[in-house]
Write an enzyme that holds these catalytic residues in place. Structure first.
Site, PDB file in Angstrom:
ATOM      1  N   HIS A 122     -28.190  22.783 -13.724  1.00 33.39           N
ATOM      2  CA  HIS A 122     -29.414  22.495 -14.366  1.00 33.39           C
ATOM      3  C   HIS A 122     -29.664  23.368 -15.526  1.00 33.39           C
ATOM      4  O   HIS A 122     -30.051  24.644 -15.128  1.00 33.39           O
ATOM      5  CB  HIS A 122     -30.410  22.728 -13.483  1.00 33.39           C
ATOM      6  N   ARG A 147     -26.984  19.479 -17.114  1.00 37.35           N
ATOM      7  CA  ARG A 147     -28.162  18.819 -17.419  1.00 37.35           C
ATOM      8  C   ARG A 147     -29.241  19.474 -18.308  1.00 37.35           C
ATOM      9  O   ARG A 147     -29.189  20.626 -18.230  1.00 37.35           O
ATOM     10  CB  ARG A 147     -28.926  18.405 -16.176  1.00 37.35           C
ATOM     11  N   TYR A 159     -42.124  19.128 -16.618  1.00 34.04           N
ATOM     12  CA  TYR A 159     -41.640  19.151 -15.429  1.00 34.04           C
ATOM     13  C   TYR A 159     -40.045  19.754 -15.522  1.00 34.04           C
ATOM     14  O   TYR A 159     -39.475  19.084 -16.421  1.00 34.04           O
ATOM     15  CB  TYR A 159     -41.718  18.057 -14.523  1.00 34.04           C
ATOM     16  N   ASP A 211     -32.587  13.996 -17.541  1.00 33.39           N
ATOM     17  CA  ASP A 211     -33.378  13.302 -16.465  1.00 33.39           C
ATOM     18  C   ASP A 211     -34.704  12.837 -17.026  1.00 33.39           C
ATOM     19  O   ASP A 211     -35.437  13.822 -17.494  1.00 33.39           O
ATOM     20  CB  ASP A 211     -33.639  14.563 -15.166  1.00 33.39           C
ATOM     21  N   HIS A 213     -36.974  11.342 -15.279  1.00 35.29           N
ATOM     22  CA  HIS A 213     -38.073  11.422 -14.203  1.00 35.29           C
ATOM     23  C   HIS A 213     -38.842  10.193 -14.234  1.00 35.29           C
ATOM     24  O   HIS A 213     -40.147  10.292 -13.771  1.00 35.29           O
ATOM     25  CB  HIS A 213     -38.789  12.684 -14.066  1.00 35.29           C
ATOM     26  N   GLU A 237     -31.056   9.710 -16.817  1.00 33.82           N
ATOM     27  CA  GLU A 237     -31.176   9.446 -15.342  1.00 33.82           C
ATOM     28  C   GLU A 237     -32.531   9.028 -15.100  1.00 33.82           C
ATOM     29  O   GLU A 237     -33.641   9.416 -15.788  1.00 33.82           O
ATOM     30  CB  GLU A 237     -31.063  10.937 -14.625  1.00 33.82           C
ATOM     31  N   GLU A 263     -31.958   8.429  -6.878  1.00 34.17           N
ATOM     32  CA  GLU A 263     -32.420   9.557  -6.052  1.00 34.17           C
ATOM     33  C   GLU A 263     -33.483   9.340  -4.943  1.00 34.17           C
ATOM     34  O   GLU A 263     -33.380   9.903  -3.845  1.00 34.17           O
ATOM     35  CB  GLU A 263     -32.314  10.923  -6.887  1.00 34.17           C
ATOM     36  N   ARG A 284     -27.257   7.204  -7.761  1.00 37.76           N
ATOM     37  CA  ARG A 284     -27.509   8.637  -7.344  1.00 37.76           C
ATOM     38  C   ARG A 284     -28.196   8.779  -5.866  1.00 37.76           C
ATOM     39  O   ARG A 284     -28.822   9.837  -5.669  1.00 37.76           O
ATOM     40  CB  ARG A 284     -28.643   9.240  -8.381  1.00 37.76           C
ATOM     41  N   ASP A 317     -34.025  20.744  -3.231  1.00 31.46           N
ATOM     42  CA  ASP A 317     -34.721  20.603  -2.236  1.00 31.46           C
ATOM     43  C   ASP A 317     -33.990  19.648  -1.033  1.00 31.46           C
ATOM     44  O   ASP A 317     -34.475  19.285  -0.129  1.00 31.46           O
ATOM     45  CB  ASP A 317     -35.924  19.597  -2.492  1.00 31.46           C
ATOM     46  N   GLU A 340     -24.867  16.435  -8.450  1.00 36.06           N
ATOM     47  CA  GLU A 340     -25.622  17.272  -9.001  1.00 36.06           C
ATOM     48  C   GLU A 340     -25.624  18.613  -7.967  1.00 36.06           C
ATOM     49  O   GLU A 340     -25.511  18.375  -6.914  1.00 36.06           O
ATOM     50  CB  GLU A 340     -27.154  16.698  -8.902  1.00 36.06           C
ATOM     51  N   TRP A 403     -43.890   8.908 -11.831  1.00 40.69           N
ATOM     52  CA  TRP A 403     -42.933  10.087 -11.726  1.00 40.69           C
ATOM     53  C   TRP A 403     -41.972   9.632 -12.720  1.00 40.69           C
ATOM     54  O   TRP A 403     -41.185   8.478 -12.613  1.00 40.69           O
ATOM     55  CB  TRP A 403     -42.473  10.311 -10.210  1.00 40.69           C
TER      56      TRP A 403
HETATM   57  O1  EZ4 Z   1     -37.507  15.995  -8.911  1.00 38.60           O
HETATM   58  O2  EZ4 Z   1     -35.643  16.913  -6.150  1.00 38.60           O
HETATM   59  O3  EZ4 Z   1     -32.446  15.300 -10.397  1.00 38.60           O
HETATM   60  N1  EZ4 Z   1     -33.299  16.017  -9.823  1.00 38.60           N
HETATM   61  C1  EZ4 Z   1     -34.431  15.792  -9.785  1.00 38.60           C
HETATM   62  C2  EZ4 Z   1     -35.382  16.529  -8.753  1.00 38.60           C
HETATM   63  C3  EZ4 Z   1     -36.418  15.914  -8.113  1.00 38.60           C
HETATM   64  C4  EZ4 Z   1     -36.832  16.657  -6.662  1.00 38.60           C
HETATM   65  C5  EZ4 Z   1     -37.869  15.856  -5.941  1.00 38.60           C
HETATM   66  O4  EZ4 Z   1     -37.730  16.262  -4.682  1.00 38.60           O
HETATM   67  O5  EZ4 Z   1     -34.873  14.705 -10.315  1.00 38.60           O
HETATM   68  O6  EZ4 Z   1     -35.786  17.569  -9.498  1.00 38.60           O
HETATM   69 CO    CO Z   2     -33.411  13.448 -11.009  1.00 36.74          CO
END
Ligand code: EZ4
Ligand code: CO
Length: 403
Positions: A122, A147, A159, A211, A213, A237, A263, A284, A317, A340, A403
């Protein structure tokens, strides 16, 4: 091989992790990752109140029966909480099976299909220069895929951006969700300049990922994908909210930029249309959030039939146990794409000791039996749970946004 213990360990060594520990009558211990970011205690309670008591006395060798018992036997089936709980049980039982037989789990899955697991890191920054410097540091360390995210100039916060050089971003930051302002127009106008700069300064000799999101409409995603075509993305993504599988038909009509999603998916049913109609290029789904190794293996097999490759979620996480479990699957499936990997910040290393290691853009698993992660419970007890939440997004008029 009766199960005599099933306990949940909740700990916050830098961020919250939930771990299921299953013990058999002959003293074999297996661990599963039960972490669901921002909803940690719901999985903790689901396991402790509704699953652990049902495991006691069962034969730990019967992974398939226990999985079916917990999935088919539950009237309220599916969903992230249930499937994370089942995933933790599944991984703990694979860990036990490997340890009992003295082999790593990937051997039980048919053995290695490759030497190591290609990961993407990342890279991010407060502006384009900072993000590119971060990306360059990954390439210097041997990563073949990165990424790339950068703060959108017109917004106060974006974010997925690290807070400073040498750091990685933390997905959940507030004890209540921080409210951020989102502006799709500003994002769509900015992103091509980020990717253009990346290719201009860093070249085309690495995989470039991004990503979204889940923030775009299908037609916006089509526009984004088309605008990024010159920069030959490995994928974009989570372009649109993931529950609308049919939305991807529209995106596909407008761009050849590869698409990845999944994800937040919990089961094979969440991606049945996406895979069956070849609407995405990478799936994913992750071992801890989609029912464990047993179920994600079925999703990956289904994907293989349609030329869809794997690209499992691996943010910070997901605990080291969840990452390790993913690596066993990644190493063995025919249609592996990429994994990832954000890594884990100290003091997580005081609680979890892993056998996987980084080398030249790959994660390598050793031959430690089972999943290959040790848990120090005394260390875990030193870091009690702290409530932490992902941010939420509102448009400039105050509307809640996806999101
Ligand atoms: O927002 O894991 O690809 N990774 C992501 C992460 C997610 C968090 C959510 O718990 O999109 O940053
Ligand atoms: Co993601």
């Amino acid at each position: 091989m009766k199960i005599v213990g099933a306990d949940v360990i909740v700990t916050c060594p830098g961020r919250n992790y939930v771990t299921l520990k299953i013990t058999t009558e002959d003293g074999v211990v297996g661990y599963g990752d039960a972490t669901l970011n921002g909803r940690e205690l719901s999985v903790d309670a689901y396991l402790r109140e509704h699953v652990c008591p049902l495991l006691i006395g069962r034969d730990a060798r019967r992974i398939n029966d226990i999985w079916q018992y917990l999935y088919r036997g539950a009237y309220w089936r599916g969903g992230p909480v249930t499937m994370t709980a089942i995933g933790a049980v599944d991984v703990a039982l694979w860990d036990i099976k490997g340890k009992a037989l003295g082999v790593p789990v990937y051997e039980l899955l048919g053995g290695q299909a490759r030497d190591g697991v290609t990961i993407y890191g990342h890279a991010s920054g407060a502006d384009i220069d900072e993000a590119l410097a971060d990306a360059a540091s990954f390439l210097e360390r041997g990563y073949r895929a990165v990424r790339l995210q950068a703060k959108i100039p017109a917004l106060d916060a974006t974010y997925g951006i690290r807070t400073g050089p040498g750091l990685t971003y933390e997905p959940a930051t507030g004890d209540r969700p921080v409210e951020e302002v989102w502006d799709t127009g500003a994002y769509l106008d900015f992103l091509p300049s980020l990717m253009a700069a990346a290719r201009e300064q860093l070249g085309y000799g690495f995989h470039l990922l991004h990503d979204c999101h889940h923030r775009l409409t299908p037609i916006e995603a089509g526009r984004l994908g088309e605008s990024l075509e010159p920069y030959r993305m490995f994928w974009i993504e989570d372009a649109t909210p993931a529950e609308d599988q049919a939305a991807f038909r529209l995106i596909r009509q407008h761009t050849v930029t590869p698409l990845a999603v999944g994800e937040i998916f919990s089961t094979i049913w969440d991606c049945q249309v996406l895979i069956g109609e070849r609407l995405v290029d990478y799936i994913r789904t992750s071992v801890p959030h989609a029912g464990g190794i047993s179920h994600v293996r079925r999703i990956f097999d289904h994907a293989d039939l349609y030329g869809v490759r794997t690209g499992s979620h691996g943010a910070g996480d997901i605990s080291p146990i969840g990452i390790a479990a993913a690596l066993h699957l990644d190493l063995s499936v025919p249609n592996f794409g990429i994994q990832e990997y954000m890594g884990h910040l100290d003091p997580a290393g005081e609680v979890f000791t892993t056998s996987y290691r980084y080398e030249d853009g790959l994660l390598l698993l050793g031959d430690e039996p089972g999943i290959g992660v040790q848990v120090d419970e005394a260390a875990a007890a030193r870091y009690p749970y702290i409530p932490r939440y992902l941010p939420v997004n509102r448009l400039r008029d105050g509307s809640m946004h996806d999101w």
